[in-house]
Design a protein around this motif. Structure first.
Motif, short mmCIF file in Angstrom:
data_model
loop_
_atom_site.label_atom_id
_atom_site.label_comp_id
_atom_site.label_asym_id
_atom_site.label_seq_id
_atom_site.Cartn_x
_atom_site.Cartn_y
_atom_site.Cartn_z
N GLY A 20 38.29 44.46 48.38
CA GLY A 20 37.25 45.00 47.45
C GLY A 20 37.36 44.55 45.96
N SER A 21 38.59 44.60 45.39
CA SER A 21 38.67 44.09 44.23
C SER A 21 38.57 42.58 43.80
CB SER A 21 40.32 44.51 43.62
OG SER A 21 40.19 45.84 43.61
N VAL A 22 38.99 41.89 44.85
CA VAL A 22 38.73 40.39 44.96
C VAL A 22 37.15 40.19 45.00
CG1 VAL A 22 39.00 38.32 46.00
CG2 VAL A 22 41.07 39.79 45.63
N ARG A 23 36.69 40.71 45.94
CA ARG A 23 35.09 40.62 46.10
C ARG A 23 34.47 40.95 44.99
NH1 ARG A 23 31.49 42.64 51.20
NH2 ARG A 23 29.63 43.27 50.06
N GLU A 24 34.69 42.28 44.37
CA GLU A 24 33.97 42.51 43.32
C GLU A 24 34.18 41.42 41.90
OE1 GLU A 24 33.45 46.37 40.24
OE2 GLU A 24 34.61 46.37 42.05
N GLY A 25 35.40 41.20 41.64
CA GLY A 25 35.69 40.16 40.76
C GLY A 25 34.86 39.02 41.01
N ALA A 26 34.71 38.33 42.32
CA ALA A 26 34.00 36.97 42.63
C ALA A 26 32.64 37.26 42.30
CB ALA A 26 34.32 36.73 43.98
N ALA A 27 32.09 38.48 42.76
CA ALA A 27 30.79 38.53 42.57
C ALA A 27 30.25 38.63 40.89
CB ALA A 27 30.36 40.06 43.05
N ARG A 28 31.06 39.37 40.09
CA ARG A 28 30.60 39.48 38.76
C ARG A 28 30.99 38.23 38.16
NH1 ARG A 28 29.24 44.52 39.10
NH2 ARG A 28 30.57 46.02 40.25
#
Length: 277
Positions: A20-28
């Protein structure tokens, strides 16, 4: 046995948290990168509207503009990395579903897959430019080349016409979602003050309408190219923007659309802060 199950459950939770952290960082990171591109394209279009027509108001023009600045190479690599993050985020949505009540529907997953392919292509072009592979072709030249090749296929006129009509529909869809403020479904509204919500609505509505107008106009030019069987009638982002200055409203319409693109860039950066991922 219970200890083993508890350990396995803990590992799964840790893995989900990391993912989730990786996904959120990639999205932002991807949303910020998209915002930067729209900001630059809009700024270049504003310069054209006020008489400085020596720049391409499209992605290639934006990359050229970045490359002339201090630390331009670093900025280009960062931009490319952000767009890779955007593509990976959309891929994760296609595979596992997106945030929101309709995030796991087939329609949402398909839309995310299309966005993944699009941003993967954009990321590749930006990273190629950053690696010194040469300047990217203008969107106008790319549109003419692709249209010319497609018209040579069996049923090419129908294919180009359908693609153009699809772009018109997408443009209307983008503008309608903006006017209806459908983007609010993806925002953390509870964490935003009244003034922030008002500012986001201003940039989201004006920016979305401007983007929809550009998409729709480019699609209409593609339809015309198909009907007339003339690939030179197809226009990329730069020529589409310049065509607004040829309307009865003249450069003022181009200036309004360009300002809208700048606002969409600001909106994208705001989404990087407030969007639920």
């Amino acid at each position: 046995m219970n200890a083993h199950a508890a350990t396995r459950s803990g590992r799964l939770r840790a893995r989900r948290a990391a993912t989730g952290s990786v996904r959120e960082g990639a999205a932002r990171a991807g949303l910020v990168a998209r915002g930067v591109i729209y900001l630059l394209v809009g700024a270049l279009a504003l310069r054209i509207a006020f008489g400085d027509g020596g720049h391409q108001a499209d992605r290639s023009g934006a990359l050229e503009e970045i490359s002339t600045k201090s630390f331009g190479a670093v900025l280009l690599w960062a931009l490319g990395a952000g767009l890779v993050g955007m593509a990976l985020w959309r891929l994760s949505e296609a595979l596992f579903g997106a945030a929101g009540r309709e995030g796991r529907t087939a329609r949402t997953r398909l839309l995310s897959a299309v966005r993944c392919v699009f941003y993967a292509f954009v990321a590749y072009s930006v990273l190629s430019f950053a690696a010194g592979a040469g300047g990217t072709a203008s969107s106008d030249q790319q549109s003419r080349d692709v249209t010319a090749r497609a018209l040579e296929w069996p049923g090419g006129q129908w294919i180009v016409g359908a693609a153009g009509a699809g772009a018109v529909v997408v443009g209307v869809w983008i503008a309608a979602r903006a006017v209806l403020r459908r983007y609010r479904e993806q925002l953390k509204l509870g964490e935003m003050s009244r003034h922030v919500r008002r500012a986001v609505d201003t940039t989201g509505v004006a920016g979305g309408v401007a983007c929809g107008l550009v998409f729709g106009a480019a699609g209409a030019f593609a339809v015309r190219a198909a009907v007339d069987y003339e690939p030179d009638r197809a226009k990329g982002v730069d020529d589409t923007l310049r065509s607004f200055a040829e309307t009865p409203l003249g450069p003022w319409l181009l200036a309004c659309v360009a300002a809208g693109l700048v606002l969409f860039g600001v909106f994208s950066c705001a989404m990087a802060r407030w969007q639920r991922v």
